[in-house]
Design a protein around this motif. Structure first.
Motif, PDB file in Angstrom:
ATOM      1  N   ARG A   2      12.601 116.616  49.416  1.00 21.42           N
ATOM      2  CA  ARG A   2      13.063 117.836  49.921  1.00 21.42           C
ATOM      3  C   ARG A   2      12.613 119.121  49.272  1.00 21.42           C
ATOM      4  O   ARG A   2      12.356 120.186  49.402  1.00 21.42           O
ATOM      5  N   ARG A   3      12.344 118.675  47.749  1.00 22.44           N
ATOM      6  CA  ARG A   3      11.803 119.737  46.880  1.00 22.44           C
ATOM      7  C   ARG A   3      10.054 119.772  46.947  1.00 22.44           C
ATOM      8  O   ARG A   3       9.354 120.876  46.789  1.00 22.44           O
ATOM      9  N   SER A   4       9.654 118.373  47.188  1.00 22.74           N
ATOM     10  CA  SER A   4       8.331 118.427  47.028  1.00 22.74           C
ATOM     11  C   SER A   4       7.695 117.453  47.906  1.00 22.74           C
ATOM     12  O   SER A   4       8.356 116.219  47.975  1.00 22.74           O
ATOM     13  N   LEU A   5       6.761 117.591  48.858  1.00 24.13           N
ATOM     14  CA  LEU A   5       6.330 116.776  49.735  1.00 24.13           C
ATOM     15  C   LEU A   5       4.698 116.800  49.952  1.00 24.13           C
ATOM     16  O   LEU A   5       4.148 117.954  50.025  1.00 24.13           O
ATOM     17  N   LYS A   6       3.979 115.892  49.349  1.00 24.20           N
ATOM     18  CA  LYS A   6       2.464 115.834  49.418  1.00 24.20           C
ATOM     19  C   LYS A   6       2.145 114.826  50.612  1.00 24.20           C
ATOM     20  O   LYS A   6       2.538 113.712  50.731  1.00 24.20           O
ATOM     21  N   LEU A   7       1.066 115.433  51.449  1.00 21.64           N
ATOM     22  CA  LEU A   7       0.557 114.698  52.580  1.00 21.64           C
ATOM     23  C   LEU A   7      -0.901 114.592  52.448  1.00 21.64           C
ATOM     24  O   LEU A   7      -1.651 115.297  52.221  1.00 21.64           O
ATOM     25  N   ARG A   8      -1.340 113.110  52.881  1.00 13.78           N
ATOM     26  CA  ARG A   8      -2.904 113.036  52.947  1.00 13.78           C
ATOM     27  C   ARG A   8      -3.061 113.033  54.533  1.00 13.78           C
ATOM     28  O   ARG A   8      -2.574 112.286  55.372  1.00 13.78           O
ATOM     29  N   GLN A   9      -3.969 113.750  55.019  1.00 16.39           N
ATOM     30  CA  GLN A   9      -4.356 113.787  56.318  1.00 16.39           C
ATOM     31  C   GLN A   9      -5.277 112.994  56.626  1.00 16.39           C
ATOM     32  O   GLN A   9      -6.469 112.966  55.902  1.00 16.39           O
ATOM     33  N   VAL A  10      -5.203 112.243  57.603  1.00 17.76           N
ATOM     34  CA  VAL A  10      -6.171 111.334  58.228  1.00 17.76           C
ATOM     35  C   VAL A  10      -6.892 111.618  59.537  1.00 17.76           C
ATOM     36  O   VAL A  10      -5.829 111.532  60.515  1.00 17.76           O
ATOM     37  N   SER A  11      -7.951 111.927  59.874  1.00 19.95           N
ATOM     38  CA  SER A  11      -8.385 112.096  61.025  1.00 19.95           C
ATOM     39  C   SER A  11      -9.083 110.855  61.723  1.00 19.95           C
ATOM     40  O   SER A  11     -10.019 110.320  61.471  1.00 19.95           O
ATOM     41  N   ALA A  12      -8.304 110.084  62.593  1.00 20.21           N
ATOM     42  CA  ALA A  12      -8.448 108.656  63.070  1.00 20.21           C
ATOM     43  C   ALA A  12      -9.129 108.834  64.306  1.00 20.21           C
ATOM     44  O   ALA A  12      -8.659 108.341  65.414  1.00 20.21           O
ATOM     45  N   GLY A  13     -10.171 109.673  64.515  1.00 18.89           N
ATOM     46  CA  GLY A  13     -10.965 109.759  65.584  1.00 18.89           C
ATOM     47  C   GLY A  13     -10.509 110.947  66.245  1.00 18.89           C
ATOM     48  O   GLY A  13     -10.880 111.099  67.566  1.00 18.89           O
ATOM     49  N   GLY A  14      -9.985 111.995  65.817  1.00 22.51           N
ATOM     50  CA  GLY A  14      -9.738 113.115  66.551  1.00 22.51           C
ATOM     51  C   GLY A  14     -10.685 114.071  66.807  1.00 22.51           C
ATOM     52  O   GLY A  14     -11.968 114.030  66.370  1.00 22.51           O
ATOM     53  N   CYS A  15     -10.284 115.029  67.811  1.00 20.12           N
ATOM     54  CA  CYS A  15     -11.495 116.017  68.118  1.00 20.12           C
ATOM     55  C   CYS A  15     -11.490 117.332  67.283  1.00 20.12           C
ATOM     56  O   CYS A  15     -12.196 117.978  67.739  1.00 20.12           O
ATOM     57  N   ASN A  16     -10.711 117.304  66.167  1.00 23.44           N
ATOM     58  CA  ASN A  16     -10.733 118.244  65.306  1.00 23.44           C
ATOM     59  C   ASN A  16      -9.378 119.487  65.552  1.00 23.44           C
ATOM     60  O   ASN A  16      -9.651 120.379  64.968  1.00 23.44           O
ATOM     61  N   ALA A  17      -8.937 119.430  66.773  1.00 19.97           N
ATOM     62  CA  ALA A  17      -8.024 120.532  67.184  1.00 19.97           C
ATOM     63  C   ALA A  17      -6.900 120.332  66.372  1.00 19.97           C
ATOM     64  O   ALA A  17      -6.293 121.152  65.801  1.00 19.97           O
ATOM     65  N   CYS A  18      -6.176 119.140  66.390  1.00 18.89           N
ATOM     66  CA  CYS A  18      -4.780 118.883  65.586  1.00 18.89           C
ATOM     67  C   CYS A  18      -5.017 119.153  64.142  1.00 18.89           C
ATOM     68  O   CYS A  18      -4.413 119.579  63.490  1.00 18.89           O
ATOM     69  N   GLU A  19      -6.340 118.521  63.780  1.00 21.85           N
ATOM     70  CA  GLU A  19      -6.762 118.830  62.409  1.00 21.85           C
ATOM     71  C   GLU A  19      -6.843 120.303  61.950  1.00 21.85           C
ATOM     72  O   GLU A  19      -6.549 120.646  61.004  1.00 21.85           O
ATOM     73  N   ALA A  20      -7.398 121.050  62.901  1.00 24.50           N
ATOM     74  CA  ALA A  20      -7.457 122.562  62.480  1.00 24.50           C
ATOM     75  C   ALA A  20      -6.045 123.478  62.622  1.00 24.50           C
ATOM     76  O   ALA A  20      -5.934 124.014  61.698  1.00 24.50           O
ATOM     77  N   ASP A  21      -5.308 122.642  63.316  1.00 23.22           N
ATOM     78  CA  ASP A  21      -3.955 123.470  63.306  1.00 23.22           C
ATOM     79  C   ASP A  21      -3.123 122.905  62.002  1.00 23.22           C
ATOM     80  O   ASP A  21      -2.052 123.576  61.683  1.00 23.22           O
TER      81      ASP A  21
END
Length: 259
Positions: free
Chosen positions: A133-152
């Protein structure tokens, strides 16, 4: 320095006070769908025109309006335009995230409040999410995406959204992350990389499926090179539908993890 101060006064404050203040989205934005219960009879125009098979016959109502799966939906609006009875509509509601796959199913005649109940974390999950709730760190993984979701996802770090003010950040290493934000249909050449990244996360760990491709495979769900999303490989804690999801949809989903 004076020019910088003058420009700062001219630009004013651009970060939206979300969630206390809701964003003003474009009237063209297609948000949460609403289905009106009608007698469709033999008409199956909407089912045939949907590019991802997001419309499914409603159980127990073979002649009624179909059920819409937001996990497959690209929010293209083709079904709405094709329906001769106007049974399908898209609202401007951007809050679409669900903690369960079942919560992404929109059934005809179901009240919006009941549909949005999936937006609340189930009691069993609240204890797990409380740690972040106070801190959330995420690693984003593009698993074959077109880069649209990655861009947003990336745009959330800009000053309009200012993701960091909520204590949420994207990090470069899974060793520093609390969870994965997965985009793309999980192509075969990214499957092992995704599993290795998940294994590198310290426990307890979260998995977010961002976008239709990550949830169900989207437009590529029948491609032999894809794994129909991440659900068949990893346990998903939060589903954020869209193709791509609006940045406010992603941000609202991330904040829902914090209650």
């Amino acid at each position: 320095m004076l020019r910088i101060i003058r420009e700062r006064l001219h630009q004013k404050y651009r970060t939206l006070d979300y969630p206390r203040r809701q964003p003003a989205l474009s009237p063209r934005f297609l948000g949460r769908p609403v289905l009106t219960p009608v007698d469709c009879g033999p008409c199956r125009v909407c089912l045939d025109i949907c590019p991802t098979g997001a419309l499914l016959p409603t159980l127990g109502a073979e002649d009624g309006a179909p059920t819409l799966d937001m996990g497959r939906c690209t929010f293209c609006g083709a079904c709405r335009d094709a329906c001769p009875k106007g049974a399908i509509a898209f609202t401007g509601e951007h809050r679409l995230a669900s903690f369960t796959r079942e919560g992404l199913l929109v059934r005809p005649g179901v009240a919006a409040a009941k549909q949005e109940a999936a937006h609340n974390a189930p009691p069993a999950a609240r204890e797990k999410f409380a740690l972040f709730r106070r801190s959330l760190k995420l690693r984003q993984v593009s698993a074959g995406g077109c880069n649209a979701c990655e861009a947003d996802c990336n745009v959330l770090t800009t000053l309009v959204y200012d993701l960091g003010r909520f204590g949420i950040d994207f990090v470069a290493s899974p060793r520093h992350a609390d969870g994965l934000a997965v985009t793309g249909p999980v192509t075969e050449n990214m499957r092992l990389a995704l599993l290795d990244t998940y294994a590198a996360l310290p426990e307890p760990r979260l998995v977010l499926a961002v976008g239709a491709c990550a949830i169900s495979g989207g437009l590529f769900r029948h491609a032999p090179q894809c794994n129909k999303g991440v659900s068949n490989l990893l346990p998903v804690d939060l589903f954020i539908p869209g193709c791509p999801p609006n940045p406010w949809t992603i941000l609202d989903g991330l904040l829902s993890l914090r209650g």
